[in-house]
Design a protein around this motif. Structure first.
Motif, mmCIF file in Angstrom:
data_model
loop_
_atom_site.group_PDB
_atom_site.id
_atom_site.type_symbol
_atom_site.label_atom_id
_atom_site.label_comp_id
_atom_site.label_asym_id
_atom_site.label_seq_id
_atom_site.Cartn_x
_atom_site.Cartn_y
_atom_site.Cartn_z
ATOM 1 N N ASN A 142 4.521 8.752 1.732
ATOM 2 C CA ASN A 142 3.551 9.294 2.647
ATOM 3 C C ASN A 142 2.995 8.012 3.526
ATOM 4 O O ASN A 142 2.517 8.551 4.588
ATOM 5 N N SER A 143 2.681 6.864 2.882
ATOM 6 C CA SER A 143 2.040 5.856 3.568
ATOM 7 C C SER A 143 2.303 4.463 3.023
ATOM 8 O O SER A 143 3.055 4.559 1.840
ATOM 9 N N THR B 176 4.217 0.205 3.645
ATOM 10 C CA THR B 176 5.339 -0.010 4.478
ATOM 11 C C THR B 176 6.295 -1.036 3.303
ATOM 12 O O THR B 176 5.689 -1.455 2.415
ATOM 13 N N ASN C 103 0.926 -1.251 -0.032
ATOM 14 C CA ASN C 103 0.035 0.121 -0.158
ATOM 15 C C ASN C 103 0.837 1.243 -0.027
ATOM 16 O O ASN C 103 0.584 2.185 0.566
ATOM 17 N N THR D 195 10.815 1.270 6.243
ATOM 18 C CA THR D 195 10.396 2.507 6.293
ATOM 19 C C THR D 195 10.517 3.099 7.681
ATOM 20 O O THR D 195 10.506 4.388 7.793
#
Ligand SMILES: Nc1ncnc2c1ncn2[C@@H]1O[C@H](COP(=O)(O)OP(=O)(O)OP(=O)(O)O)[C@@H](O)[C@H]1O
Ligand SMILES: [Mg+2]
Length: 256
Positions: free
Chosen positions: A68-69, A71, A14, A84
């Protein structure tokens, strides 16, 4: 792939990333919810048009860019490491030893020749000094870098020579995971053939590879699987035959 039930080596989950270009007040979304797993010994090709987000994805994995988001998990047996969330020192150590990143352009320290550069890469992978220098010499020779260039400052090498020195540093005493950003794009046919032999040979060392290519013939030759990227998302994920023959419109643009 070399095993029937390969273990995961890298799991990207994601992952999203954007740039804000303050000077011109613009926002660029370069990756959106990218998820995939790379398995042991697998050679996964990344394809897609210019600007699709391929290099951004590799840079997020090696933490040159912060997502930004999402893993990025590196698997080590039953242990998992979230890249990350790792501090810079541990990340640098892992990058030297466990995985390598061959960027599109060679970034050599000043006044360093190819032999020194590749030897240092081998030392970081745990070889003793003499062994490291021997391995570096073999790597450079395999990639057609003549001995007369071994002590020449890397900054004066031609583009194709630099690309091959870069690949020699990435593949010497290969790490278990290797990320390659267009490793054969600037090479003439003869040197490209040498580089492809070295890249293909990684299969025999059980190296897991995630590599960006712009050439369908190269992908069919070296890759087990292809991720096709389009506008920062994964548009297709499958074997070269499945992905490259599926008539994705983006392919016309990529491999025109
Ligand atoms: N440091 C940065 N600052 C701002 N925007 C960036 C930066 N790096 C990449 N981008 C933008 O993110 C998008 C994806 O770029 P990326 O370099 O990942 O593409 P690519 O698929 O590797 O393309 P190419 O095949 O041309 O190398 C592009 O729109 C690019 O302009
Ligand atoms: Mg790129």
């Amino acid at each position: 792939m070399t095993h029937d039930n390969p273990a995961p080596v890298l799991t990207v989950d994601n992952l999203s990333m954007s740039f804000t270009l303050h000077a011109i007040n613009r926002f660029v979304q370069s990756l959106t919810a990218v998820s995939f797993t790379l398995y042991e010994g697998e050679h996964l090709a990344l394809a897609g048009a210019s600007g699709a987000g391929k290099s951004s994805l590799l840079r997020c994995i090696v933490r040159n860019y912060l997502p930004n988001s999402g893993t990025v998990i590196l698997h080590d047996g039953d242990t998992t490491i979230d890249l990350t969330a790792l501090d810079d020192r541990r990340m640098a150590r892992l990058r030297g030893r466990d995985f390598g990143y061959v960027s599109q352009f060679l970034n050599a320290p000043p006044r360093q020749g190819p032999l020194r550069l590749v030897t240092n890469a081998a030392l970081r992978r745990g070889l003793a000094h003499q062994e490291a220098e021997q391995a570096a010499a073999v790597s450079l020779t395999r990639l057609g870098i003549e001995e007369r260039l071994w002590d020449v400052d890397c900054s004066v090498l031609s583009g194709g020579e630099r690309q091959r020195v870069n690949l020699a540093a990435g593949t010497v005493s290969p790490p278990r995971l290797l990320l390659l950003d267009e490793p054969v794009s600037a090479l003439d046919p003869a040197n490209r053939a040498l580089a492809l032999e070295v890249i293909e040979d990684l299969h025999h060392h059980d190296v897991s590879v995630l590599a960006i290519y712009h050439d369908m013939t190269v992908i069919r030759r070296v890759a087990d699987r292809v991720l096709l990227m389009d506008g920062g998302v994964i548009a297709a994920d499958g074997t070269p035959d499945e992905v490259l023959s599926a008539g994705h419109t983006v392919l016309d643009e990529v491999f025109a």
